[in-house]
Scaffold this active site. Structure first.
Site, mmCIF file in Angstrom:
data_model
loop_
_atom_site.group_PDB
_atom_site.id
_atom_site.type_symbol
_atom_site.label_atom_id
_atom_site.label_comp_id
_atom_site.label_asym_id
_atom_site.label_seq_id
_atom_site.Cartn_x
_atom_site.Cartn_y
_atom_site.Cartn_z
ATOM 1 N N LYS A 116 0.832 -1.209 0.000
ATOM 2 C CA LYS A 116 0.000 0.000 0.000
ATOM 3 C C LYS A 116 0.861 1.251 0.000
ATOM 4 O O LYS A 116 0.515 2.255 -0.630
ATOM 5 C CB LYS A 116 -0.954 -0.010 1.194
ATOM 6 C CG LYS A 116 -2.092 -1.011 1.008
ATOM 7 C CD LYS A 116 -3.088 -0.911 2.150
ATOM 8 C CE LYS A 116 -4.036 -2.076 2.179
ATOM 9 N NZ LYS A 116 -5.245 -1.888 1.397
ATOM 10 N N GLU A 200 -3.256 6.789 7.697
ATOM 11 C CA GLU A 200 -4.059 7.562 6.734
ATOM 12 C C GLU A 200 -5.055 8.410 7.502
ATOM 13 O O GLU A 200 -5.523 8.019 8.570
ATOM 14 C CB GLU A 200 -4.865 6.612 5.819
ATOM 15 C CG GLU A 200 -4.126 6.165 4.597
ATOM 16 C CD GLU A 200 -4.976 5.286 3.676
ATOM 17 O OE1 GLU A 200 -6.213 5.235 3.838
ATOM 18 O OE2 GLU A 200 -4.379 4.650 2.807
ATOM 19 N N HIS A 235 -15.343 -4.082 7.007
ATOM 20 C CA HIS A 235 -14.550 -3.579 5.871
ATOM 21 C C HIS A 235 -14.573 -4.522 4.679
ATOM 22 O O HIS A 235 -13.705 -4.451 3.815
ATOM 23 C CB HIS A 235 -13.086 -3.301 6.268
ATOM 24 C CG HIS A 235 -12.949 -2.295 7.363
ATOM 25 N ND1 HIS A 235 -13.456 -1.028 7.272
ATOM 26 C CD2 HIS A 235 -12.369 -2.382 8.569
ATOM 27 C CE1 HIS A 235 -13.199 -0.375 8.375
ATOM 28 N NE2 HIS A 235 -12.548 -1.174 9.198
ATOM 29 N N ARG A 292 -6.271 -8.183 -10.030
ATOM 30 C CA ARG A 292 -6.922 -9.468 -10.346
ATOM 31 C C ARG A 292 -8.370 -9.207 -10.730
ATOM 32 O O ARG A 292 -8.829 -8.064 -10.694
ATOM 33 C CB ARG A 292 -6.904 -10.356 -9.098
ATOM 34 C CG ARG A 292 -7.527 -9.621 -7.937
ATOM 35 C CD ARG A 292 -7.819 -10.496 -6.751
ATOM 36 N NE ARG A 292 -8.005 -9.719 -5.546
ATOM 37 C CZ ARG A 292 -9.115 -9.117 -5.174
ATOM 38 N NH1 ARG A 292 -10.187 -9.156 -5.952
ATOM 39 N NH2 ARG A 292 -9.182 -8.443 -4.048
HETATM 40 P P1 ADP Z 1 -8.032 -3.881 2.563
HETATM 41 O O1 ADP Z 1 -7.002 -3.971 1.456
HETATM 42 O O2 ADP Z 1 -7.520 -4.389 3.879
HETATM 43 O O3 ADP Z 1 -9.365 -4.415 2.182
HETATM 44 P P2 ADP Z 1 -8.637 -1.124 1.854
HETATM 45 O O4 ADP Z 1 -7.559 -0.120 1.851
HETATM 46 O O5 ADP Z 1 -9.060 -1.671 0.515
HETATM 47 O O6 ADP Z 1 -8.212 -2.328 2.822
HETATM 48 O O7 ADP Z 1 -9.916 -0.580 2.603
HETATM 49 C C1 ADP Z 1 -11.048 -1.389 2.859
HETATM 50 C C2 ADP Z 1 -12.184 -0.532 3.385
HETATM 51 O O8 ADP Z 1 -11.781 0.123 4.615
HETATM 52 C C3 ADP Z 1 -12.615 0.606 2.484
HETATM 53 O O9 ADP Z 1 -13.544 0.200 1.514
HETATM 54 C C4 ADP Z 1 -13.224 1.562 3.504
HETATM 55 O O10 ADP Z 1 -14.492 1.108 3.896
HETATM 56 C C5 ADP Z 1 -12.305 1.438 4.691
HETATM 57 N N1 ADP Z 1 -11.196 2.440 4.626
HETATM 58 C C6 ADP Z 1 -9.952 2.233 4.164
HETATM 59 N N2 ADP Z 1 -9.204 3.348 4.254
HETATM 60 C C7 ADP Z 1 -9.994 4.302 4.777
HETATM 61 C C8 ADP Z 1 -9.811 5.684 5.136
HETATM 62 N N3 ADP Z 1 -8.647 6.316 4.977
HETATM 63 N N4 ADP Z 1 -10.854 6.344 5.668
HETATM 64 C C9 ADP Z 1 -12.048 5.726 5.860
HETATM 65 N N5 ADP Z 1 -12.289 4.439 5.559
HETATM 66 C C10 ADP Z 1 -11.281 3.728 5.028
#
Ligand code: ADP
Length: 501
Positions: A116, A200, A235, A292
């Site tokens: 990331k 973040e 999530h 993917r």
């Molecule tokens: P992972 O790869 O672990 O699934 P992601 O970065 O794709 O994590 O985030 C998954 C979910 O977490 C997002 O769809 C959102 O709901 C929440 N999320 C991630 N980052 C943030 C953020 N900076 N602020 C608010 N919600 C977030």
């Protein structure tokens, strides 16, 4: 063109890939664990080879065994599906080094997007908006606290190697920072073998909107529009739709351009997804790229008319893809629900067991991508998703109505499923009005976790009645034309309960 493909996956996605291969005249090889030996994907493949064992590690993650089978069965390509080895750069490299085609992106693109922090840096360098946060992983807690103060609470701690929401911690107050940092690092370490965590800004009430990308080996990189995946538990997405109710054509073009730029930045080839968070002022931020095929790809297939697995195979074979321009207008509206074997009222705990009775929904505008059938066992060894149901209609409201109709028709007994919960979400006024955020389930928990009428209990009762009926059949050789317990229940109780839901 590829002639014989090994599918390094299981369940609904393996079956879905087999179907496209069959349409393209390509032979298929399934690999399977002991408990999957009689699964629909195994029975539908042209050939099936065992991966002895039960756990993912012993079976679907065993790279050498899978490569050995691919070579010995005369395959020229491997499709990894999603999950398992699909985002493993080392595996993609090994496949290519063995002289086979990996149906996915180059290993280098998987590598950079798999981190990331590396992905965020690359996006910043290419002018793609990212969520404000630290560029690198945290090295010491004092600097981290300082960084969090500068970003401004609330902040989100995230695992650099993250996925599936693991190693993620929301920190609202400065006082909780230290403890959350330690527990996020611990969880990241045990989930990914890498405890690096970064910070973040926590975007409040965001929507999750992602763009489907296709890129071929002839220099074309396009997007196929967006999917909104804001309805999530822990999530993880449970309902997705295309297009999003909130995007204007202008915003779609801007975000789509940013997504294409993001894919080009890592020299992407094949199908991929750029995920964005969109705040309440419609500012958008790059979240991550999934290198993917996504679980939710069928909604894009409904509204674009494309078969994404076919496009993946064309691209991997070195052919041009079917479209060379991005798609910004769509055919109607599609909604997907992920049907899980889980108990929504017990914090979505998995509900393993045997599917004693199954009569899936169909009818106009309904597609089911399922990996199970009546008699299938839902084991604790793998993800408890049993099926994906998608509904298409000319507009969003009708697609929602159609999905609710299909979920009400869906008859399954023996395990608890998320069906009643999904119906309550879809039928919620805020959902119907398109007022979605990733916090939807928490926000409306009082409406969504209603105690009664409890269809889950009815489903459990149905399973018991079904078992009694089966036992009677075995003992007396049939029910001699008498109304059976299960059909009586089907005629009265179920319909009444469904109406009340
Ligand atoms: P992972 O790869 O672990 O699934 P992601 O970065 O794709 O994590 O985030 C998954 C979910 O977490 C997002 O769809 C959102 O709901 C929440 N999320 C991630 N980052 C943030 C953020 N900076 N602020 C608010 N919600 C977030």
């Amino acid at each position: 063109m590829l002639k014989k493909i090994l599918i390094a996956n299981r369940g609904e996605i393996a079956l879905r890939i087999i179907r496209t291969c069959r349409e393209m005249g390509i032979s298929t090889v399934a690999v399977h664990s002991d408990i999957d030996a009689a699964s629909p994907f195994v029975l539908n493949a042209d050939e099936a080879w065992p991966l002895p064992g039960k756990t993912s590690r012993e079976t679907y993650l065993d790279q050498d065994k899978i490569l050995h089978i691919a070579r010995h069965s005369g395959c020229d390509g491997i499709h990894p599906g999603y999950g398992f080895l699909s985002e493993n750069a080392g595996f993609a490299r090994k496949v290519t080094e063995a002289g086979l085609v990996f149906i996915g992106p180059p290993a280098e693109a998987i590598e950079v997007m798999g981190s990331k922090t590396a992905a965020r840096k690359l996006m910043i360098a290419h002018g793609v908006p990212t969520v404000p946060g630290t560029e690198d992983a945290i090295t010491d807690s004092q600097t981290a606290l300082q960084a969090a103060r500068e970003i401004g609470f609330p902040v989100l701690l995230k695992a650099a190697a993250g996925g599936g929401g693991k190693g993620m911690r929301l920190v609202i107050r400065e006082d909780d920072f230290q403890e959350s940092l330690e527990s996020a690092a611990r969880e990241a370490g045990s989930a990914f073998g890498n405890d690096a965590v970064y910070i973040e800004k926590y975007i409040e009430e965001p929507r999750h909107i992602e763009f489907q990308i296709l890129a071929d080996q002839h220099g074309h990189t396009i997007h196929l529009g967006e999917r909104e995946c804001s309805i999530q538990r822990r999530h993880q997405k449970i309902i997705e739709e295309a297009p999003s109710a909130v995007l204007t054509p202008y915003l779609r073009r801007k975000m789509g351009d940013a997504a294409v730029k993001a894919a080009r930045a890592c020299n992407y080839v094949n199908a991929g997804t750029i995920e964005f968070l969109v705040d309440k002022h419609l500012n958008y931020f790059f979240l991550e790229m999934n290198t993917r095929l996504q679980v939710e790809h069928p909604v894009t297939e409904w509204v674009t008319g494309l078969d994404l697995v076919r496009e993946q195979i064309l691209i991997a074979s070195g052919q041009p893809m079917s479209k060379t321009n991005s798609v910004e207008s769509f055919i109607g509206h599609a909604v997907e629900c992920r049907l899980y074997a889980e108990d929504s009222n017990q914090n979505f705990a998995p509900s393993p067991g045997t599917i004693h009775f199954l009569k899936p929904a169909d009818g106009p505008g309904i597609r089911e991508d399922s990996g199970v059938e009546q008699g299938s066992e839902i084991s604790l060894y793998y993800d408890p998703m049993i099926s994906k149901l998608t509904a298409w209609a000319t507009d969003r409201g009708s697609a929602i109505d159609r999905m609710i109709r299909a979920l009400r028709e869906y008859e399954i007994a023996g395990i608890q499923t998320s069906i009643p919960f999904l119906i309550r979400v879809l039928d919620h006024q805020a959902f119907r009005q398109g007022r979605l955020t990733t916090n939807f389930i928490n926000q409306y928990s009082a409406d969504l976790f209603k105690a009664s009428p409890d269809l889950d209990k009815i489903a459990a009762l149905a399973a018991v009645l079904f078992q009694i009926e089966q036992d009677n059949r075995t003992v007396i050789g049939g029910n001699n034309g008498r109304q059976s317990a299960i059909s009586e229940w089907k005629m009265s109780g179920r319909k009444e309960s469904l109406r009340k839901l």
